[in-house]
Design an enzyme around this catalytic site. Structure first.
Site, mmCIF file in Angstrom:
data_model
loop_
_atom_site.group_PDB
_atom_site.id
_atom_site.type_symbol
_atom_site.label_atom_id
_atom_site.label_comp_id
_atom_site.label_asym_id
_atom_site.label_seq_id
_atom_site.Cartn_x
_atom_site.Cartn_y
_atom_site.Cartn_z
ATOM 1 N N GLY A 24 0.854 -1.256 0.151
ATOM 2 C CA GLY A 24 -0.221 -0.125 0.133
ATOM 3 C C GLY A 24 0.593 1.282 0.130
ATOM 4 N N ILE A 80 0.303 5.824 1.468
ATOM 5 C CA ILE A 80 0.379 6.529 2.792
ATOM 6 C C ILE A 80 -0.742 6.436 3.250
ATOM 7 C CG2 ILE A 80 -0.054 8.704 1.519
ATOM 8 C CD1 ILE A 80 2.161 9.801 3.367
ATOM 9 N N TYR A 98 -2.554 7.357 7.726
ATOM 10 C CA TYR A 98 -2.369 8.120 8.809
ATOM 11 C C TYR A 98 -2.920 7.269 9.994
ATOM 12 C CZ TYR A 98 -3.343 11.551 12.607
ATOM 13 O OH TYR A 98 -3.293 12.139 13.746
ATOM 14 N N HIS A 99 -2.355 7.179 11.149
ATOM 15 C CA HIS A 99 -2.923 6.757 12.245
ATOM 16 C C HIS A 99 -2.789 7.667 13.395
ATOM 17 C CE1 HIS A 99 -2.610 3.065 10.454
ATOM 18 N NE2 HIS A 99 -1.310 2.842 10.283
ATOM 19 N N GLY A 118 -2.098 -4.873 9.253
ATOM 20 C CA GLY A 118 -3.521 -5.253 9.360
ATOM 21 C C GLY A 118 -4.508 -4.014 9.053
ATOM 22 N N CYS A 168 -3.799 6.600 0.566
ATOM 23 C CA CYS A 168 -3.747 5.521 0.205
ATOM 24 C C CYS A 168 -3.330 5.520 -1.326
ATOM 25 C CB CYS A 168 -4.852 4.494 0.202
ATOM 26 S SG CYS A 168 -5.345 3.954 2.097
#
EC number: 2.3.1.181
Length: 252
Positions: free
Chosen positions: A98, A100, A102-103, A181, A199
């Site tokens: 995948g 990029i 963000y978390h 995940g 993404c």
């Protein structure tokens, strides 16, 4: 952006080495671990160490984590999808598939550390099971969501935010075992998504459950999600450690 409930045609999966372990050994129950609020780097290092140390007898685990703000870029990702270089949010290059993403706080991150050979799972089947678990989780809160062809993840099915992304997915397969995940947006500050092409898709809207007028508790959603993941992996009667420690999570 119009979204149709169709199967994906590509998946953000990175694969390395050849499968190892015994495909005939039955899969033990999944152990669920709440790792708390943890830096992305700590989770990343722990996932790789866990996978590298696996034997044929190592049980499968699902880790539930909440990360401080961080961007992550997949191993074949294009750095140009980070649109604001001085955003103040760190960027970590990782080995999942995948682009990029963000978390950050208010997002559930679930890492699936599974022996795919032992479970007799093909990668595409695993991706489908994960996506179905997210769709079922959102449905439990009366939110309709779908897959989108060519753009792995889960998207809002209808309404003002039709086509907006609410969950992301990326995996790494090493020696026949998965790590990394999914992430599901519950109640977040969504502004950091504006500094990237999520993404790899320019202009893709990203939402959370709160944007869709669902006042969901992080812990409740996490419990629902992990139950659906385990049910899809093992069947509804599968045994698993109940993640009681999730109750320690604070929504403040």
């Amino acid at each position: 952006m119009s979204v149709s409930p169709v199967s994906i045609v590509s998946t953000p999966v990175a694969v390395s080495a050849s499968p190892a372990g015994s495909p005939d050994q039955p899969a033990p129950p999944v152990t669920v671990r709440w790792r708390g609020v943890e830096t992305y780097e700590a989770s990343f290092d722990a996932m790789r160490a866990f996978t590298d140390a696996r034997t044929a007898d190592t049980g499968d685990e699902i880790w539930l984590v909440e990360h401080p703000p961080v961007y992550t870029l997949g191993q074949a990702g294009d750095p140009s999808h980070l649109l604001v270089a001085d955003s103040g949010v760190p960027l970590v290059k990782v080995d999942r598939g995948g682009q990029i993403t963000y978390h950050g706080p208010g997002q559930i991150v679930a890492y699936l550390l599974l022996d795919l050979r032992r479970r007799k799972l093909m990668v595409r089947t695993l991706v489908t099971k994960i996506e179905e678990a997210v769709i079922e989780t959102l449905a439990a809160y009366n939110l309709a969501s779908v897959r989108k062809a060519g753009a792995p993840g889960i998207y809002v099915a209808s309404g003002v935010h039709e086509g907006a992304k609410i969950a992301a997915l990326g995996l790494k397969i090493r020696n026949g075992c998965s790590y990394h995940g999914l992430s599901l947006n519950v109640k977040m500050d969504l502004r950091p998504f504006l500094a990237i092409n999520p993404c790899g898709y320019a202009g893709l809207e990203t939402v959370d459950m709160a944007s869709l007028e669902v006042a969901a508790d992080w812990n409740d959603v996490a419990h629902t999600l992990v139950r659906r993941l385990i049910a899809n992996l093992d069947g509804a009667s599968a045994a698993a450690d109940k993640p009681q420690a999730l109750e320690q999570h604070s929504n403040d």
